[in-house]
Design a protein around this motif. Sequence first.
Motif, short mmCIF file in Angstrom:
data_model
loop_
_atom_site.label_atom_id
_atom_site.label_comp_id
_atom_site.label_asym_id
_atom_site.label_seq_id
_atom_site.Cartn_x
_atom_site.Cartn_y
_atom_site.Cartn_z
N GLY A 1 7.79 97.70 31.79
CA GLY A 1 7.77 98.63 32.91
C GLY A 1 9.07 98.61 33.69
N ASP A 2 9.66 97.42 33.84
CA ASP A 2 10.95 97.31 34.52
C ASP A 2 12.04 98.04 33.75
OD1 ASP A 2 9.82 95.78 36.50
OD2 ASP A 2 10.50 93.85 35.71
N ARG A 3 11.86 98.16 32.43
CA ARG A 3 12.84 98.89 31.61
C ARG A 3 12.60 100.39 31.64
NH1 ARG A 3 11.25 95.81 27.15
NH2 ARG A 3 11.11 97.76 25.99
N GLY A 4 11.56 100.82 32.36
CA GLY A 4 11.31 102.25 32.48
C GLY A 4 10.32 102.80 31.50
N VAL A 5 9.59 101.93 30.78
CA VAL A 5 8.57 102.41 29.84
C VAL A 5 7.31 102.74 30.65
CG1 VAL A 5 7.22 101.89 27.77
CG2 VAL A 5 9.54 100.96 28.02
N ARG A 6 7.08 104.00 30.94
CA ARG A 6 6.01 104.40 31.84
C ARG A 6 4.64 103.95 31.33
NH1 ARG A 6 2.05 107.93 32.83
NH2 ARG A 6 1.76 108.69 34.97
N GLU A 7 4.42 104.08 30.02
CA GLU A 7 3.12 103.76 29.45
C GLU A 7 2.81 102.27 29.54
OE1 GLU A 7 5.55 105.39 27.98
OE2 GLU A 7 4.79 107.46 27.99
N ALA A 8 3.78 101.46 29.95
CA ALA A 8 3.59 100.00 29.96
C ALA A 8 3.13 99.49 31.32
CB ALA A 8 4.89 99.30 29.57
N ALA A 9 2.62 100.36 32.17
CA ALA A 9 2.19 99.92 33.49
C ALA A 9 1.10 98.85 33.38
CB ALA A 9 1.66 101.11 34.30
N LEU A 10 1.18 97.87 34.25
CA LEU A 10 0.15 96.83 34.30
C LEU A 10 -1.18 97.43 34.74
CD1 LEU A 10 2.28 94.11 36.05
CD2 LEU A 10 1.03 93.71 33.92
N PRO A 11 -2.30 96.85 34.31
CA PRO A 11 -3.60 97.29 34.85
C PRO A 11 -3.77 96.80 36.28
CG PRO A 11 -3.91 95.42 33.38
CD PRO A 11 -2.45 95.79 33.29
N LEU A 12 -4.43 97.59 37.10
CA LEU A 12 -4.71 97.18 38.48
C LEU A 12 -5.81 96.13 38.53
CD1 LEU A 12 -4.58 100.72 40.07
CD2 LEU A 12 -3.15 98.79 40.78
N ALA A 13 -6.71 96.17 37.57
CA ALA A 13 -7.83 95.23 37.46
C ALA A 13 -8.49 95.48 36.12
CB ALA A 13 -8.83 95.45 38.60
N LEU A 14 -9.37 94.58 35.70
CA LEU A 14 -10.08 94.73 34.42
C LEU A 14 -11.55 94.39 34.61
CD1 LEU A 14 -7.46 93.10 32.01
CD2 LEU A 14 -8.05 95.53 32.15
N TRP A 15 -12.41 95.28 34.12
CA TRP A 15 -13.85 95.05 34.13
C TRP A 15 -14.21 94.25 32.88
CZ3 TRP A 15 -16.46 96.60 38.44
CH2 TRP A 15 -15.84 97.55 39.25
N ILE A 16 -15.00 93.19 33.04
CA ILE A 16 -15.24 92.24 31.96
C ILE A 16 -16.74 91.97 31.80
CG2 ILE A 16 -14.74 89.91 31.10
CD1 ILE A 16 -12.22 91.49 31.40
N ARG A 17 -17.24 92.04 30.56
CA ARG A 17 -18.57 91.52 30.22
C ARG A 17 -18.36 90.29 29.36
NH1 ARG A 17 -22.31 95.25 26.92
NH2 ARG A 17 -23.75 93.49 27.11
N GLY A 18 -19.01 89.21 29.68
CA GLY A 18 -18.88 87.97 28.93
C GLY A 18 -18.52 86.82 29.85
N GLU A 19 -18.83 85.62 29.40
CA GLU A 19 -18.68 84.44 30.25
C GLU A 19 -17.31 83.78 30.15
OE1 GLU A 19 -20.93 83.53 32.46
OE2 GLU A 19 -22.11 85.26 31.83
N ARG A 20 -16.58 84.00 29.07
CA ARG A 20 -15.33 83.27 28.87
C ARG A 20 -14.25 83.74 29.84
NH1 ARG A 20 -12.86 81.60 23.01
NH2 ARG A 20 -10.91 80.68 23.72
N ARG A 21 -13.39 82.83 30.24
CA ARG A 21 -12.27 83.18 31.11
C ARG A 21 -11.30 84.08 30.34
NH1 ARG A 21 -10.49 79.69 35.57
NH2 ARG A 21 -8.40 80.28 34.90
N LEU A 22 -10.82 85.12 31.03
CA LEU A 22 -9.94 86.08 30.39
C LEU A 22 -8.61 85.45 30.00
CD1 LEU A 22 -9.34 88.97 29.50
CD2 LEU A 22 -8.66 89.47 31.86
N ASP A 23 -8.04 84.59 30.85
CA ASP A 23 -6.74 84.00 30.52
C ASP A 23 -6.84 83.10 29.29
OD1 ASP A 23 -8.30 82.17 31.93
OD2 ASP A 23 -6.61 81.28 33.00
N GLU A 24 -7.94 82.37 29.16
CA GLU A 24 -8.12 81.52 27.97
C GLU A 24 -8.32 82.36 26.72
OE1 GLU A 24 -11.36 78.96 28.89
OE2 GLU A 24 -10.24 77.77 30.37
N ALA A 25 -9.06 83.44 26.85
CA ALA A 25 -9.32 84.30 25.69
C ALA A 25 -8.04 84.94 25.16
CB ALA A 25 -10.32 85.39 26.08
N ALA A 26 -7.11 85.25 26.07
CA ALA A 26 -5.89 85.94 25.67
C ALA A 26 -4.80 84.99 25.18
CB ALA A 26 -5.36 86.77 26.84
N THR A 27 -5.04 83.70 25.25
CA THR A 27 -4.02 82.74 24.82
C THR A 27 -4.02 82.61 23.30
OG1 THR A 27 -4.26 81.48 26.88
CG2 THR A 27 -3.22 80.35 25.02
N GLY A 28 -2.92 82.98 22.67
CA GLY A 28 -2.80 82.85 21.22
C GLY A 28 -3.64 83.81 20.43
#
Length: 376
Positions: A97-124
């Motif tokens: 996004g800092d490079r000007g890629v408009r489509e790369a905007a960060l999400p404002l928030a994420l709706w989640i179903r499931g018990e696992r932590r999102l940061d752990e799920a996204a690791t690796g």
Amino acid sequence: MTATDEQRLARAYLVRVAEPPAPALVAFVHRHGPVVAAELVRAGECPGRVGDETAARRELDLAERDLAEADGLGARLVIPEDDEWPEWTLQALRIAGDRGVREAALPLALWIRGERRLDEAATGAVAIVGARAATGYGEHTAAEFGFGLGSRDVPVFSGAAYGIDGAAHRGALASEGFTAAVLGCGLDAGYPAGHVTLLNRIAERGLVISEYPPGTPPGRHRFLVRNRLIAALTEGTVVVEAGLRSGARNTAGTAGTLGKVVMAVPGPIGSAASMGCHDLIREHHATLVTSVADIVETVGEFGAERSEPSRPRRRTDGLEPQAMRVHEALSARSGKAAERLAAESGVPLGRVRAVLPELEMSGLVERCDAGWRRAG
């Protein structure tokens, strides 16, 4: 860090007000904080582009209702102020996004179903994507890859669509591994209808993720937008089957833009379902993989990284944004002058000249006759 109820309500309002990606609103929230930003948006007191992104829905304040409906679904809203927000993984979107890629905007928030932590799920994690109208060969390969990665405790992300996506999810579930589905609609949309049972199984054992609030129907543009999240939340993307123009190619292109690993599976030379994969490989946009071992070798072994999540996973991890932009503007094949790097990266020339020796000392770049190029 624990978010306040006020912050969560503000982001629940904001995530409905603007259709993702909303780069101007994301920057506005980053500058003012979610609570103040939400107040300004409601009042219509925001600069031009933010106003454009929010004008149609700014009076639609359904935050409390959305949170209550999510709770009824067994879901929650994860926001950047929560300690489970995957800040490290999503920084690729911020840099793009800092490079000007408009489509790369960060999400404002994420709706989640499931018990696992999102940061752990996204690791690796690894994404497996491909054609909806998949062949038997493609679905078998996706299921085998999902099973093999799941057996190695590698999280498998996909989009819950028919064909390759569904096969990858089912393979991971069969291995009793972890899988996550990223949707292009609200968590309550029941889409695709034939995968409602599969989505319930994924929610029980993994995560179902959406950028869209409850009640949001599926839409073609929304699936293209969610592809950036599949790419951003994972270390690498495997394209099993894809036409020359397809959503899977879009995800692969986004992954490449974000600096993630892109892999593709070869298929029969006459198969239209594999033409996109062959094109990615031929044009050097993807690494050819034919097994789970190939994927793990290409992306890297994940075990130590998951047990030590703060440890850098790539040679460029830890670079400040301007240094990353200069590095990404470099070529591995030919040298570039500092002036050209400044023009291509958007980093001031003086800063480029200061950054290059630092990158050289880190072993990331090297001097050559034509200027500077990536090392190794």
